[in-house]
Scaffold this motif. Sequence first.
Motif, short mmCIF file in Angstrom:
data_model
loop_
_atom_site.label_atom_id
_atom_site.label_comp_id
_atom_site.label_asym_id
_atom_site.label_seq_id
_atom_site.Cartn_x
_atom_site.Cartn_y
_atom_site.Cartn_z
N GLU A 63 -8.71 -0.59 2.22
CA GLU A 63 -7.81 -0.70 1.07
C GLU A 63 -6.39 -0.29 1.44
N ARG A 64 -6.27 0.78 2.22
CA ARG A 64 -4.92 1.21 2.63
C ARG A 64 -4.26 0.17 3.52
N LEU A 65 -5.05 -0.48 4.38
CA LEU A 65 -4.50 -1.52 5.25
C LEU A 65 -4.04 -2.72 4.42
N VAL A 66 -4.85 -3.11 3.42
CA VAL A 66 -4.48 -4.23 2.55
C VAL A 66 -3.17 -3.92 1.83
N SER A 111 -5.43 -6.87 -5.45
CA SER A 111 -6.32 -7.02 -6.59
C SER A 111 -6.79 -5.68 -7.12
N PHE A 112 -6.37 -4.58 -6.50
CA PHE A 112 -6.74 -3.25 -6.96
C PHE A 112 -5.48 -2.38 -6.97
N ASP A 113 -5.59 -1.21 -7.57
CA ASP A 113 -4.47 -0.29 -7.71
C ASP A 113 -4.23 0.42 -6.38
N CYS A 114 -3.13 0.09 -5.73
CA CYS A 114 -2.84 0.67 -4.42
C CYS A 114 -2.61 2.18 -4.50
N ALA A 115 -2.22 2.68 -5.65
CA ALA A 115 -2.05 4.12 -5.80
C ALA A 115 -3.39 4.85 -5.67
N ARG A 116 -4.49 4.13 -5.87
CA ARG A 116 -5.82 4.73 -5.78
C ARG A 116 -6.57 4.28 -4.53
N ALA A 117 -5.90 3.62 -3.62
CA ALA A 117 -6.57 3.15 -2.41
C ALA A 117 -7.10 4.33 -1.61
N ARG A 118 -8.38 4.30 -1.27
CA ARG A 118 -9.01 5.42 -0.56
C ARG A 118 -9.54 5.03 0.80
#
Length: 328
Positions: free
Chosen positions: A38-41, A27-34
């Motif tokens: 978020e990285r695990l998702v 549901s979010f931009d994985c390129a911006r996962a911080r």
Amino acid sequence: MAKLLGVLLAGGALAVAGAAAPARAASFDCARARSPAERLVCADPALSSLDERLAAAYRAALAAVPWQRRLRGDQAAWLRATRDRAAGDPATLAAAYRARIAALEAETRRAADPALTALSESQIAGSCVPLPPAAEEEAAPPPCAVRESGPLGTLDGRRLHYAIYGYPDPDSPDRETLAKVATVVFAETAPGRFAARYADGPDDVRCGAPRLLRAQRGPLLHIPCSRDGTGMFNAESVLAPGEGGRWRLLDTGSWTRDLGRRLPRGYGAWKGIYPDYEALAAVTPLWRDGDANCCPTGGRAEIRLGWEGDRLVLRDLRLRLGAQEVPR
């Protein structure tokens, strides 16, 4: 392809935008996962699917419930306190997602309760609708009484009513100043039938009767509230009409950060600022470092405001520092 959708909150509202993500949907931009969560998702297809389900459940609940502010706050708290703390274990994180999805689906079902959606004028005036508890640990809200109610006017052919509720402190039920307060706005959905379309509280604020404003940007619903204390800080809500007689909450507070940046060093606006939303103007005394809370000596700020989308912004600032008038 991923879409930057609604489990990321920005400025109190759901962030919605488009973006591309490599190999995984979320549901979010994985390129911006911080964050680790978020990285695990983004790295786990099952978690990514749960994340999209959560975003859909959140959007559905936000569109259905009258208690938008509380739901946004709950979602932000879940992201910080539950999702991010479960990032060390995929199974724990998946269980957290499933529990939150179930809670959001329950919120959507609760909003369809006839006790919220099929009320007469006498019911609005005589009894409180069932709002969610003020805190998750409460099994149910404390006893409630309608403090005042009445008509608000008509918008798009729909009659509007309001009610202000009081929830006494169980330890001091006779002390009204300790009671929590909720404000509910109702819209007519059929002749003589009303549904709750916005609810704020229960909270420890003091609220007056809502007003329907005919402002430059269109009709606005203003719920005047202040928070107890020496500052009498602004706790009001301003809403714009949405679909189906619902209302969406506008951002009327973030402009004060810009005000703080534009004041001279050593000056501040310490207490609540209450804009005129029809004139788009506000005035506040100014305090200097060393002033007593009661007694500002810094002059005053005259403020001109405007709207950028759903956000109130600072357009112009004129300072009167003693006898001097200073444009900023």
